[in-house]
Scaffold this motif. Sequence first.
Motif, mmCIF file in Angstrom:
data_model
loop_
_atom_site.group_PDB
_atom_site.id
_atom_site.type_symbol
_atom_site.label_atom_id
_atom_site.label_comp_id
_atom_site.label_asym_id
_atom_site.label_seq_id
_atom_site.Cartn_x
_atom_site.Cartn_y
_atom_site.Cartn_z
ATOM 1 N N ALA A 1 0.840 -1.206 0.000
ATOM 2 C CA ALA A 1 0.000 0.000 0.000
ATOM 3 C C ALA A 1 0.873 1.253 0.000
ATOM 4 C CB ALA A 1 -0.921 -0.001 1.219
ATOM 5 N N ILE A 2 0.283 2.353 -0.466
ATOM 6 C CA ILE A 2 0.998 3.635 -0.463
ATOM 7 C C ILE A 2 1.352 4.028 0.977
ATOM 8 C CG2 ILE A 2 -1.188 4.942 -0.429
ATOM 9 C CD1 ILE A 2 0.246 7.089 -2.143
ATOM 10 N N ASP A 3 2.527 4.591 1.145
ATOM 11 C CA ASP A 3 2.984 5.055 2.458
ATOM 12 C C ASP A 3 2.281 6.374 2.787
ATOM 13 O OD1 ASP A 3 4.284 5.983 4.681
ATOM 14 O OD2 ASP A 3 6.234 6.240 3.694
ATOM 15 N N PRO A 4 1.400 6.391 3.801
ATOM 16 C CA PRO A 4 0.691 7.630 4.117
ATOM 17 C C PRO A 4 1.617 8.729 4.663
ATOM 18 C CG PRO A 4 0.146 5.910 5.715
ATOM 19 C CD PRO A 4 0.991 5.262 4.645
ATOM 20 N N GLN A 5 2.833 8.344 5.050
ATOM 21 C CA GLN A 5 3.815 9.318 5.543
ATOM 22 C C GLN A 5 4.793 9.734 4.446
ATOM 23 O OE1 GLN A 5 3.272 10.357 8.589
ATOM 24 N NE2 GLN A 5 1.694 8.796 8.834
ATOM 25 N N ASP A 41 0.418 6.262 -5.819
ATOM 26 C CA ASP A 41 1.718 5.597 -5.956
ATOM 27 C C ASP A 41 1.761 4.929 -7.328
ATOM 28 O OD1 ASP A 41 3.972 3.915 -5.861
ATOM 29 O OD2 ASP A 41 3.862 3.812 -3.674
ATOM 30 N N MET A 87 -13.224 10.102 0.021
ATOM 31 C CA MET A 87 -12.461 8.875 0.275
ATOM 32 C C MET A 87 -12.884 7.673 -0.572
ATOM 33 S SD MET A 87 -10.438 10.296 2.184
ATOM 34 C CE MET A 87 -9.339 9.548 3.359
ATOM 35 N N VAL A 90 -9.918 5.981 -2.348
ATOM 36 C CA VAL A 90 -9.088 5.212 -1.414
ATOM 37 C C VAL A 90 -9.718 3.842 -1.177
ATOM 38 C CG1 VAL A 90 -8.238 5.137 0.975
ATOM 39 C CG2 VAL A 90 -8.172 7.289 -0.314
ATOM 40 N N ASP A 96 -4.578 -0.398 -3.161
ATOM 41 C CA ASP A 96 -4.306 0.639 -2.149
ATOM 42 C C ASP A 96 -3.195 1.591 -2.583
ATOM 43 O OD1 ASP A 96 -6.271 -0.239 -0.370
ATOM 44 O OD2 ASP A 96 -4.922 -1.675 0.575
ATOM 45 N N ASP A 99 -3.634 7.737 -1.538
ATOM 46 C CA ASP A 99 -3.747 8.345 -0.211
ATOM 47 C C ASP A 99 -4.395 9.711 -0.375
ATOM 48 O OD1 ASP A 99 -2.929 8.486 2.735
ATOM 49 O OD2 ASP A 99 -2.009 10.305 1.941
ATOM 50 N N ASP A 101 -5.129 13.011 1.920
ATOM 51 C CA ASP A 101 -4.800 13.631 3.192
ATOM 52 C C ASP A 101 -5.950 14.547 3.593
ATOM 53 O OD1 ASP A 101 -3.668 14.651 5.408
ATOM 54 O OD2 ASP A 101 -2.154 15.844 4.369
#
Length: 103
Positions: A1-5, A41, A87, A90, A96, A99, A101
């Motif tokens: 999954a995409i890194d939310p950070q 991503d 959302m 998402v 996935d 993201d 934000d």
Amino acid sequence: AIDPQFHENREKVGEENGVAVWGPVDEPEELGIHGTHVAVDYDLCIADGACLEDCPVDVFEWVDTPGHPESEKKAEPTHEAQCIDCMLCVDVCPVDAIDVDAG
Ligand code: SF4
Ligand code: F3S
């Protein structure tokens, strides 16, 4: 999954179609994350298309990515400024890759 950070873990390496690109990028096999508020991503996207179909405000547009191992087109969040944080994208992306934000 995409890194939310990803904002913290990656560096912005440029801009394409009006959205930020977060590296690393090594074309055509590695394309990074595209977008900031709505982020895709590119290295995970398999061109499923659910995000394009379901987004109520048409944030996404196809862009061609010939030579990428996962898919030869990707969903670019070109109109991320229009996002209403529903959302849906998402939830529907099968890999996935997205993201949002929503703060
Ligand atoms: Fe579109 Fe909703 Fe995704 Fe925003 S969160 S890009 S409005 S589907
Ligand atoms: Fe790609 Fe997921 Fe959209 S695979 S096309 S980001 S639904």
